[in-house]
Design a protein around this motif. Structure first.
Motif, PDB file in Angstrom:
ATOM      1  N   VAL A  74      -8.301   0.599  10.230  1.00 10.99           N
ATOM      2  CA  VAL A  74      -8.031   0.721   8.801  1.00 10.99           C
ATOM      3  C   VAL A  74      -7.420   2.086   8.530  1.00 10.99           C
ATOM      4  CG1 VAL A  74      -9.061   0.835   6.495  1.00 10.99           C
ATOM      5  CG2 VAL A  74      -9.897  -0.836   8.162  1.00 10.99           C
ATOM      6  N   LEU A  75      -6.358   2.093   7.742  1.00 10.74           N
ATOM      7  CA  LEU A  75      -5.739   3.346   7.320  1.00 10.74           C
ATOM      8  C   LEU A  75      -5.907   3.487   5.812  1.00 10.74           C
ATOM      9  CD1 LEU A  75      -3.976   5.858   7.878  1.00 10.74           C
ATOM     10  CD2 LEU A  75      -1.987   4.424   7.444  1.00 10.74           C
ATOM     11  N   LEU A  76      -6.610   4.541   5.391  1.00  5.23           N
ATOM     12  CA  LEU A  76      -6.801   4.826   3.968  1.00  5.23           C
ATOM     13  C   LEU A  76      -5.718   5.804   3.533  1.00  5.23           C
ATOM     14  CD1 LEU A  76     -10.682   5.299   3.903  1.00  5.23           C
ATOM     15  CD2 LEU A  76      -9.361   3.230   3.462  1.00  5.23           C
ATOM     16  N   ASN A  77      -4.944   5.406   2.542  1.00  5.07           N
ATOM     17  CA  ASN A  77      -3.794   6.200   2.145  1.00  5.07           C
ATOM     18  C   ASN A  77      -3.784   6.374   0.626  1.00  5.07           C
ATOM     19  OD1 ASN A  77      -1.402   7.572   2.126  1.00  5.07           O
ATOM     20  ND2 ASN A  77      -0.129   5.823   2.707  1.00  5.07           N
ATOM     21  N   ASP A  78      -4.023   7.615   0.187  1.00  5.37           N
ATOM     22  CA  ASP A  78      -3.998   7.939  -1.237  1.00  5.37           C
ATOM     23  C   ASP A  78      -4.982   7.081  -2.023  1.00  5.37           C
ATOM     24  OD1 ASP A  78      -3.177   9.383  -3.431  1.00  5.37           O
ATOM     25  OD2 ASP A  78      -1.501   8.054  -3.900  1.00  5.37           O
ATOM     26  N   VAL A  79      -6.195   6.952  -1.469  1.00  2.00           N
ATOM     27  CA  VAL A  79      -7.244   6.145  -2.097  1.00  2.00           C
ATOM     28  C   VAL A  79      -8.163   7.046  -2.915  1.00  2.00           C
ATOM     29  CG1 VAL A  79      -9.214   4.632  -1.645  1.00  2.00           C
ATOM     30  CG2 VAL A  79      -7.151   4.443  -0.236  1.00  2.00           C
ATOM     31  N   PRO A  80      -8.493   6.675  -4.155  1.00  2.00           N
ATOM     32  CA  PRO A  80      -9.400   7.479  -4.976  1.00  2.00           C
ATOM     33  C   PRO A  80     -10.742   7.728  -4.288  1.00  2.00           C
ATOM     34  CG  PRO A  80      -8.335   5.801  -6.303  1.00  2.00           C
ATOM     35  CD  PRO A  80      -7.954   5.517  -4.881  1.00  2.00           C
ATOM     36  N   ALA A  81     -11.330   8.882  -4.563  1.00  2.00           N
ATOM     37  CA  ALA A  81     -12.518   9.345  -3.838  1.00  2.00           C
ATOM     38  C   ALA A  81     -13.675   8.353  -3.870  1.00  2.00           C
ATOM     39  CB  ALA A  81     -12.962  10.692  -4.391  1.00  2.00           C
ATOM     40  N   GLN A  82     -13.982   7.775  -5.011  1.00  2.00           N
ATOM     41  CA  GLN A  82     -15.142   6.915  -5.134  1.00  2.00           C
ATOM     42  C   GLN A  82     -15.061   5.684  -4.239  1.00  2.00           C
ATOM     43  OE1 GLN A  82     -18.134   7.370  -6.760  1.00  2.00           O
ATOM     44  NE2 GLN A  82     -18.620   5.537  -5.570  1.00  2.00           N
ATOM     45  N   ILE A  83     -13.955   4.941  -4.349  1.00  2.00           N
ATOM     46  CA  ILE A  83     -13.818   3.734  -3.533  1.00  2.00           C
ATOM     47  C   ILE A  83     -13.588   4.096  -2.065  1.00  2.00           C
ATOM     48  CG2 ILE A  83     -11.333   3.488  -3.893  1.00  2.00           C
ATOM     49  CD1 ILE A  83     -11.840   0.433  -3.980  1.00  2.00           C
ATOM     50  N   ARG A  84     -12.970   5.257  -1.805  1.00  2.54           N
ATOM     51  CA  ARG A  84     -12.794   5.695  -0.418  1.00  2.54           C
ATOM     52  C   ARG A  84     -14.146   5.901   0.254  1.00  2.54           C
ATOM     53  NH1 ARG A  84     -10.120  10.204  -1.131  1.00  2.54           N
ATOM     54  NH2 ARG A  84     -11.904  11.613  -0.874  1.00  2.54           N
ATOM     55  N   ASN A  85     -15.078   6.542  -0.435  1.00  2.59           N
ATOM     56  CA  ASN A  85     -16.407   6.765   0.115  1.00  2.59           C
ATOM     57  C   ASN A  85     -17.130   5.449   0.361  1.00  2.59           C
ATOM     58  OD1 ASN A  85     -16.021   9.527   0.030  1.00  2.59           O
ATOM     59  ND2 ASN A  85     -16.963   9.752  -1.988  1.00  2.59           N
ATOM     60  N   ASP A  86     -16.975   4.494  -0.558  1.00  2.00           N
ATOM     61  CA  ASP A  86     -17.607   3.187  -0.393  1.00  2.00           C
ATOM     62  C   ASP A  86     -17.054   2.470   0.849  1.00  2.00           C
ATOM     63  OD1 ASP A  86     -19.110   3.614  -2.643  1.00  2.00           O
ATOM     64  OD2 ASP A  86     -17.725   2.550  -3.975  1.00  2.00           O
ATOM     65  N   ILE A  87     -15.732   2.571   1.028  1.00  8.88           N
ATOM     66  CA  ILE A  87     -15.107   1.912   2.187  1.00  8.88           C
ATOM     67  C   ILE A  87     -15.569   2.577   3.480  1.00  8.88           C
ATOM     68  CG2 ILE A  87     -12.898   1.510   3.351  1.00  8.88           C
ATOM     69  CD1 ILE A  87     -11.621   1.293   0.568  1.00  8.88           C
ATOM     70  N   LEU A  88     -15.642   3.900   3.507  1.00 10.02           N
ATOM     71  CA  LEU A  88     -16.075   4.623   4.704  1.00 10.02           C
ATOM     72  C   LEU A  88     -17.512   4.271   5.064  1.00 10.02           C
ATOM     73  CD1 LEU A  88     -14.520   8.157   4.080  1.00 10.02           C
ATOM     74  CD2 LEU A  88     -13.841   6.495   5.816  1.00 10.02           C
TER      75      LEU A  88
END
Length: 207
Positions: free
Chosen positions: A191-205
């Protein structure tokens, strides 16, 4: 599990390539020593010549290892070739002075210069062949790109130059929601996270 086995197979191939290359360099050195230097230096009628070859091989391995000269496929072929040529020059430079010390006299450097040229040619051929083998055996990593804005999609075109390593088989916007993204993640290797907002990025991680 299949991905792990694939990585193990590529690692085994890379190690075999490295061993073969070191054997070729050491054999060339032995032949050059036998032809040009054996009568100038101590004759090594017994097993001493094997120690001489062993020291050369170990020195070559160390310089190649610390200069990433064995990293076939993971680094640009031009970088591998340059790092190998520099390492070979240093090995042969030090080895020449080693032979001078053994013979207790300044011996001609011409054979070592010739050896360096031969080594450079072997290095060039090996690196080219190893790169071909890498491209034949490498399967690109299946990647899901999760992006936050349309501008972030420009990264795909930049990474597309390494189609042997990266394959963006699917892209999904964060606007589709966390649950939908999690469903798509299961179908990909990476998975490549690119320019993802912090909140949903943390949830995905965390997922």
């Amino acid at each position: 599990m299949s991905k792990i086995k694939d990585e193990d197979r590529k690692l085994l191939i890379r190690r075999g390539e490295a061993i073969l290359q070191i054997i070729l360099f050491t054999a060339l050195y032995f032949l050059m020593w036998k032809i040009a230097y054996s009568e100038m230096t101590f004759p090594y009628l017994g097993r001493g010549k094997y120690i001489l070859m062993g020291v050369y091989a170990i020195f070559t391995v160390l310089l190649f290892y610390y200069s990433d000269s064995f990293n076939y496929g993971n680094v640009k072929i031009s970088d591998i070739i340059v790092s190998q040529w520099i390492s070979l020059f240093l090995v042969n430079f030090v080895t020449y002075w080693q032979l001078c010390l053994i013979s207790n006299v300044m011996i001609t450097a011409v054979p070592m210069l010739l050896l360096t040229i031969l080594d450079a040619a072997v290095s060039l051929i090996c690196c080219y062949l190893y790169n071909v083998i890498y491209l034949k055996t490498q399967s690109p990593r299946d990647i899901l790109m999760i992006y936050g804005s349309e501008d972030a999609l420009e990264l795909e075109s930049k990474m597309a130059v390494r189609t042997d390593k990266y394959l963006f088989s699917e892209k999904v916007s964060v606007e589709e929601g966390f649950e939908e993204i999690c469903k798509k993640i299961k179908n990909h290797d990476s998975v490549l996270l690119n320019d993802v907002p912090a909140q949903i990025r943390n949830d995905i991680l965390k997922y």
